[in-house]
Design a protein around this motif. Structure first.
Motif, mmCIF file in Angstrom:
data_model
loop_
_atom_site.group_PDB
_atom_site.id
_atom_site.type_symbol
_atom_site.label_atom_id
_atom_site.label_comp_id
_atom_site.label_asym_id
_atom_site.label_seq_id
_atom_site.Cartn_x
_atom_site.Cartn_y
_atom_site.Cartn_z
ATOM 1 N N TYR A 87 8.599 10.458 -11.369
ATOM 2 C CA TYR A 87 8.311 8.886 -10.905
ATOM 3 C C TYR A 87 7.838 9.027 -9.757
ATOM 4 O O TYR A 87 8.174 9.329 -8.815
ATOM 5 N N GLY A 89 4.637 5.956 -7.914
ATOM 6 C CA GLY A 89 4.330 4.578 -7.824
ATOM 7 C C GLY A 89 3.436 3.472 -6.947
ATOM 8 O O GLY A 89 3.334 4.885 -6.260
ATOM 9 N N ARG A 90 2.757 2.643 -6.958
ATOM 10 C CA ARG A 90 2.263 1.682 -6.192
ATOM 11 C C ARG A 90 2.835 0.565 -6.419
ATOM 12 O O ARG A 90 2.604 0.413 -7.255
ATOM 13 N N GLY A 91 2.181 -0.312 -4.759
ATOM 14 C CA GLY A 91 2.182 -1.197 -5.158
ATOM 15 C C GLY A 91 0.435 -2.205 -4.498
ATOM 16 O O GLY A 91 0.054 -2.161 -3.645
ATOM 17 N N GLN A 122 4.484 3.355 -12.110
ATOM 18 C CA GLN A 122 4.564 2.054 -11.478
ATOM 19 C C GLN A 122 3.967 1.570 -11.074
ATOM 20 O O GLN A 122 3.605 1.659 -9.897
ATOM 21 N N THR A 124 3.634 -1.812 -9.484
ATOM 22 C CA THR A 124 4.958 -3.526 -8.837
ATOM 23 C C THR A 124 3.295 -4.846 -8.288
ATOM 24 O O THR A 124 3.967 -4.371 -7.272
ATOM 25 N N GLU A 127 5.775 -7.519 -7.388
ATOM 26 C CA GLU A 127 6.673 -6.808 -6.386
ATOM 27 C C GLU A 127 5.298 -7.529 -5.504
ATOM 28 O O GLU A 127 5.583 -8.534 -3.760
ATOM 29 N N LYS A 128 4.225 -7.022 -5.360
ATOM 30 C CA LYS A 128 3.336 -7.563 -4.130
ATOM 31 C C LYS A 128 3.127 -8.993 -4.190
ATOM 32 O O LYS A 128 2.706 -9.687 -3.622
ATOM 33 N N GLN A 210 12.239 -1.784 -9.127
ATOM 34 C CA GLN A 210 11.851 -0.011 -8.942
ATOM 35 C C GLN A 210 12.657 0.922 -9.347
ATOM 36 O O GLN A 210 12.512 2.289 -9.366
ATOM 37 N N CYS A 235 7.472 10.353 -3.267
ATOM 38 C CA CYS A 235 7.053 9.506 -2.473
ATOM 39 C C CYS A 235 6.898 9.239 -0.602
ATOM 40 O O CYS A 235 7.013 10.498 -0.270
ATOM 41 N N GLN A 239 10.087 4.145 0.833
ATOM 42 C CA GLN A 239 10.816 3.510 -0.266
ATOM 43 C C GLN A 239 11.984 3.819 -0.013
ATOM 44 O O GLN A 239 13.185 4.143 -1.734
ATOM 45 N N PHE A 243 15.766 3.816 -3.341
ATOM 46 C CA PHE A 243 16.709 4.853 -3.970
ATOM 47 C C PHE A 243 17.807 5.842 -3.711
ATOM 48 O O PHE A 243 18.641 5.932 -4.172
#
Ligand code: TRP
Length: 397
Positions: A87, A89-91, A122, A124, A127-128, A210, A235, A239, A243
């Motif tokens: 898993y 992700g990127r904002g 993911q 996000t 988020e942004k 997240q 990540c 981040q 977590f």
């Protein structure tokens, strides 16, 4: 109470802000201690090589990914024949990605190929929208544009699900968010993320979004009846707070804690002491930069550890510790022998900054061009296909 001055002088690493101690660079050892994660040592790197039957990725060999949480448990389970899923992700806060943004994706692609495991990514956009004050529509548009850059990194569509929060959150994912949220007090998020009374409640309520992808039951179309599957999250170390919170909650709602493998930050052209400024296009190389831009930026802005005159340089050699071209080559020049050769020649002053920069310009131009070609080949249909809510029948083969 800390005074403003003290705060500014201490190193600060949160998901939204990264700054080194005044006049210094990020102290990663200190960060490991402060966050309480583990150092990724050589024996783990060797183990990855052995288990996957391929040489470890440059980012492992060179210590770019330098910290972890329970990564050895993932490998133990894998050795017993139990798979896991990835898993990341990127904002989506900007149109164009810079080289630093590519690092986790290049590494995740390697992990996917080496371990033959499924991956969820993911985006996000929510988020942004909240942190960067973008409109909902603009964040969604950026998420889709960024998805193209992510796909261009070469992910295998038969094992990869990309989703945007605005589109996907609901159903089982939302149920997990609520279970998580019930376990985290307001005091706790303030302690972990440093929210203040002035922050809007959207920010305070975001962390479960997240956290949720760390649990397989958030993706019933992929992992139904696989509630026991472990999760590994590659990540950047900023981040980690998300977590830490997730791992704290996991056993209380009956799930495995996600494991993490964490990278250092990709330094700005101006040097590791300089502040990475998202608003300064001259502080980074973007995947949209032309060969000419790259050449110009490296020659003009890449902080050099070389001496101020050729004479002194021949005499004292370059200071490799602060030299950005050497740092960048450490990320992207794959040939270990060549890198070692350059370090030695440059460090002893036989090689000049200009020569090292020339090699770096070649390496980065090739990388960026390759990325550009791959991205140009990504169609809207491919984006839809990666983002379709669907089973991944052959994800472990
Ligand atoms: N918050 C991250 C960012 O701003 C995006 C993200 C979401 C992420 N989930 C993740 C990054 C999991 C790494 C791993 O970029």
């Amino acid at each position: 109470m800390e005074t403003k001055n003290q705060e500014e002088e201490e190193q600060l690493v949160t998901p939204w802000e990264v700054s080194a101690e005044k006049g210094g660079k990020i102290d990663y050892d200190k960060l490991i201690d402060k966050f309480g994660c583990q150092r990724l040592d050589q024996s783990l790197v060797d183990r990855v090589a052995r288990l996957t039957g391929r040489p470890p990725h440059v980012f492992l060999r060179r210590g770019v990914f330098f910290a972890h949480r329970d990564f050895s448990d993932i490998l133990d389970a894998y050795e017993r024949g139990q798979k896991f899923y990835l898993y990341t992700g990127r904002g989506p806060s900007s149109e164009a990605l810079h080289l630093g943004h590519l690092v986790p994706f290049m590494f995740t692609k390697y992990l996917q190929d080496a371990f033959k495991v499924p991956l969820v990514i993911q985006l996000t956009d929510d988020e942004k929208c909240m942190w960067k004050n973008l409109t909902v529509e603009e964040s969604q548009r950026l998420a889709r544009e960024n998805a193209k850059d992510i796909i261009a990194c070469g992910f295998d569509i038969s094992r990869t699900f990309i989703f945007s929060d605005f589109d996907y959150v609901g159903g089982s994912f939302y149920k997990n968010m609520v279970k998580i949220a019930k376990c985290v007090t307001y005091n706790k998020v303030v302690g972990i993320f440093g929210f203040s009374g002035e922050d809007h409640i959207g920010k305070v309520s975001f962390p479960p979004v997240q956290a949720a992808p760390s649990f397989p039951s958030s993706f019933p179309h992929i992992f139904s009846s696989k509630d026991d599957l472990r999760c590994l999250i590659p990540c950047a170390i900023d981040q980690d707070p998300y977590f830490r919170m997730t791992r704290d909650v996991a056993p209380r709602i009956g799930y495995h804690k996600p494991a993490l493998i964490e990278s250092s930050f990709f330094p700005a052209l101006q040097g590791e002491t300089g502040k990475m400024s998202a608003s300064d296009p001259n502080s980074a190389i973007y995947v949209t930069d032309s060969g000419k831009d790259i050449k110009n930026k490296i020659n003009k802005y890449a902080f050099s550890g070389g001496q101020d005159s050729v004479e002194n340089h021949r005499k004292y050699g370059a200071n490799l510790e602060v030299d950005i071209p050497i740092k960048y080559l450490g990320f992207f020049l794959e040939d270990d022998a060549e890198l070692e050769h350059i370090r030695k020649e440059y460090g002893t002053g036989r090689m000049l900054t200009g020569e090292v920069k020339k090699r770096l310009i070649e390496v980065l131009t090739e990388l960026v061009e390759r990325h550009r070609r791959a991205r140009a080949a990504v169609t809207e249909e491919m984006v839809d296909a990666f983002m379709a809510v669907r089973p991944l029948p052959n994800m472990f083969n």
